[in-house]
Enzyme design. Structure first.
Site, mmCIF file in Angstrom:
data_model
loop_
_atom_site.group_PDB
_atom_site.id
_atom_site.type_symbol
_atom_site.label_atom_id
_atom_site.label_comp_id
_atom_site.label_asym_id
_atom_site.label_seq_id
_atom_site.Cartn_x
_atom_site.Cartn_y
_atom_site.Cartn_z
ATOM 1 N N ASP A 86 0.833 -1.197 0.000
ATOM 2 C CA ASP A 86 0.000 0.000 0.000
ATOM 3 C C ASP A 86 0.874 1.257 0.000
ATOM 4 O O ASP A 86 1.866 1.336 0.742
ATOM 5 C CB ASP A 86 -0.874 -0.028 1.266
ATOM 6 C CG ASP A 86 -1.931 1.053 1.278
ATOM 7 O OD1 ASP A 86 -2.839 0.976 0.445
ATOM 8 O OD2 ASP A 86 -1.849 1.966 2.120
ATOM 9 N N GLU A 136 1.760 -0.577 -5.011
ATOM 10 C CA GLU A 136 0.779 0.449 -5.333
ATOM 11 C C GLU A 136 1.546 1.757 -5.362
ATOM 12 O O GLU A 136 1.863 2.318 -4.317
ATOM 13 C CB GLU A 136 -0.319 0.527 -4.267
ATOM 14 C CG GLU A 136 -1.426 1.473 -4.703
ATOM 15 C CD GLU A 136 -2.071 2.304 -3.605
ATOM 16 O OE1 GLU A 136 -3.161 2.813 -3.828
ATOM 17 O OE2 GLU A 136 -1.469 2.482 -2.531
HETATM 18 C C1 NOJ Z 1 -4.486 2.941 -0.835
HETATM 19 C C2 NOJ Z 1 -5.596 2.006 -0.480
HETATM 20 O O1 NOJ Z 1 -5.912 1.236 -1.604
HETATM 21 C C3 NOJ Z 1 -6.730 2.867 -0.012
HETATM 22 O O2 NOJ Z 1 -7.922 2.145 0.124
HETATM 23 C C4 NOJ Z 1 -6.319 3.531 1.268
HETATM 24 O O3 NOJ Z 1 -7.325 4.432 1.681
HETATM 25 C C5 NOJ Z 1 -5.017 4.320 1.096
HETATM 26 N N1 NOJ Z 1 -4.030 3.592 0.355
HETATM 27 C C6 NOJ Z 1 -4.420 4.645 2.433
HETATM 28 O O4 NOJ Z 1 -3.927 3.480 3.028
#
Ligand code: NOJ
Length: 535
Positions: free
Chosen positions: A201, A275
């Site tokens: 993440d 990500e």
């Molecule tokens: C990306 C995640 O996919 C999302 O759902 C989240 O709110 C943010 N990162 C913060 O962790």
């Protein structure tokens, strides 16, 4: 010949556990619920599941606010349930990818609670970004949270802490070696429990620069970072080049260390996907250099118009940029943070685009419910729980629409998802979109996905690169057709609103909608549809 690692061209099914299947009637999906539906998951023809966070969490941000990364939140079950899920997945030859959230913890994590107690100047506070207020009492800088509002919150003794997301998600200070040590412990914990990989993440966010410097246009920057705020693309791209807290060089050192940790599990083929929303797009390839991570998400298809030039550019760019570091691209049409593809571009177009993408080299990610052609759920404001909605006083609706629980069976809501009241309402309009009703309809989206993924495995995985065909050579704006060949398959997508002839040879093996006719030795592709031909 050595076979390619499992993840190289895997199809990966993203499960948002809270919305998948509820095993105990409390209205929220859980880990035993996922386990109970693994035969369904397997029947889709996917290779792996990625589970969004299920760790101990006050759930202020759908579990991305982690209070204990090495335990399961009671709403989802317990560690035994996690072990059972992994074991049952492996029994079906499905790999399991866990979500790891290294940019921030929940404010309920013991480290943050200790930092609050220990006070200014303490070692406990050095694990986060705590600073004194400016002389005039304002926060240390003017950055704006990605969820809206300031990215600093003041604690009782007057210091501020940084949070790029919700105030309940304090950012960790990755300059402090204790932070990496703790995350390596977490990685090992889950690998030892059996997981096969990680989705990282906010992988681009761990290192911050210039924490005490104001940004010249913090609101503009915050808007530029949000997909749900419309903005001229040149303005957006220029702003994205100025972000001081994303895509800093230091993040790569972290992933080099993690790669060594993964590789130390010889024979396990542990993988990680980043990500990383970065700009310019070439920067994404740095995350998948040989000694770093295995995949990086390409998010372009989450926002791309259904247009031949736009899609040609996205696909061509992603394939060629990844090739420079010897990596393969990833493709995602939906996820838990974006409007569902069927709502965004239309039902038929979503089917056509899925079939187009399943032919491409690399890894395909499918967000649970996408295979059913689910649109976004229609919600009242009173249903919404996304911190984005709450922090912008409802100005931005947020992501709950994509997170409505899955409809499984029967004729009335909540369609077998739960025996209780689902945490977000499931519309009665989804009656024909349940797993049960789509299984009974050979023309359903579910059958399309199952057939396509089977054919992908049979003819395309490992088939090498693509060659663009005919008119799509240059991908002109508004072209009707976009087509490529790969291995023994020719893929033709008709983006227009009327049937179009094409020269593709071979035998039709699948079409996303309508029927393909033959006319004067040519194939006629229906409007808003994709077909595959086998040579
Ligand atoms: C990306 C995640 O996919 C999302 O759902 C989240 O709110 C943010 N990162 C913060 O962790």
């Amino acid at each position: 010949m050595k076979s390619a690692p499992w993840w190289k061209e895997a199809t990966i099914y993203q499960i948002y556990p809270r919305s998948f299947f509820d095993s105990n009637g409390d209205g929220e999906g859980d880990l035993p619920g996922v386990t109970s539906q693994l035969d369904y998951v397997k029947s889709l023809g996917v290779d792996a599941i990625w589970l969004s966070p299920f760790y101990t969490s006050p759930n202020k941000d759908g579990g991305y606010d982690v209070a204990n990364p090495r335990d399961v939140d009671p709403r989802f079950g317990n560690l035994e349930d996690a072990k059972e899920l992994i074991a049952q997945a492996h029994k079906r030859n499905l790999r399991v990818i866990a979500d790891i959230v290294p940019n921030h913890f929940s404010d309920q994590h013991e480290w943050f609670q200790a930092a609050l107690k220990a006070g200014r100047g303490s070692k406990e506070r050095e694990r986060f970004h705590f600073y004194d207020a400016n002389e005039d009492g304002t926060p240390p800088n003017n950055w704006i949270s990605l969820f809206g509002g300031p990215s600093w919150t003041q604690v009782a003794d007057g210091q501020f802490y940084l949070h790029l997301f919700d105030s309940s998600q304090p950012d960790l200070n990755w300059e402090n070696p204790e932070v990496n040590a703790d995350f390596e412990k977490t990685l090992r914990f889950w690998i030892d429990l059996g997981v096969d990989g990680f989705r990282i993440d906010v992988a681009h966010g761990l290192i911050k620069e210039d924490v005490l410097t104001n940004h010249s246009d913090p609101q503009g920057l915050s808007n530029a970072l949000r997909l749900d705020v419309a903005m001229d693309s040149e303005v957006r791209n220029a702003l994205l080049l100025t972000v001081p807290y994303f895509d800093r060089q230091g993040v790569h050192e972290i992933y080099r260390k993690w790669r060594k940790l993964f590789d130390s599990y010889v024979g396990r083929e542990i993988m990680a996907v980043a990500e990383a929303w970065v700009h310019p797009p070439v920067n994404a390839t740095r995350y998948v250099r040989a000694d770093e991570l295995h995949q990086v998400f390409n998010f372009d298809l989450l926002t791309a118009e259904f247009d031949s030039k736009v899609l040609f550019d996205v696909v061509e760019r992603s394939i060629s940029l990844n090739a420079t570091v010897n990596a393969l691209p990833t493709w995602a049409l939906s996820n838990h943070d974006s409007p569902r593809v069927a709502s965004r571009i239309g039902e038929e177009q979503a089917r056509a685009l899925a079939l187009f993408v399943f032919g491409l080299p690399g890894s395909a990610y499918v967000f649970a419910g996408q295979e059913l052609g689910l649109p976004d759920g229609q919600l009242q404001d009173s249903d919404r729980q996304d911190p984005t909605f709450l922090r912008t006083n409802g100005q931005i609706k947020g992501r709950d629409g994509a997170r409505v629980p899955l409809p499984w069976s029967g004729n009335t809501t909540p369609f077998g998802f739960s025996t209780g009241k689902p945490w977000l309402p499931i519309s009665q309009c989804w009656r024909d979109l349940t797993v049960e009703s789509e299984l009974a309809d050979p023309k359903s989206s579910l059958h399309l996905y199952r057939n396509a993924l089977e054919l992908r495995k049979e003819f395309l995985v490992g088939a090498g690169g693509i060659a663009w065909l005919e008119s799509s050579q240059h991908g002109a704006k508004n072209d009707s057709l976009l087509s490529y060949s790969r291995g023994s398959i020719t893929v033709v997508m008709n983006l227009s609103d009327s049937a179009k002839e094409c020269d593709a040879s071979g035998k039709l093996i699948i079409v996303s909608g309508g029927t393909v006719d033959a006319r004067d030795g040519k194939k006629v592709i229906p409007a808003r549809s994709t077909a595959w031909f086998l040579a």
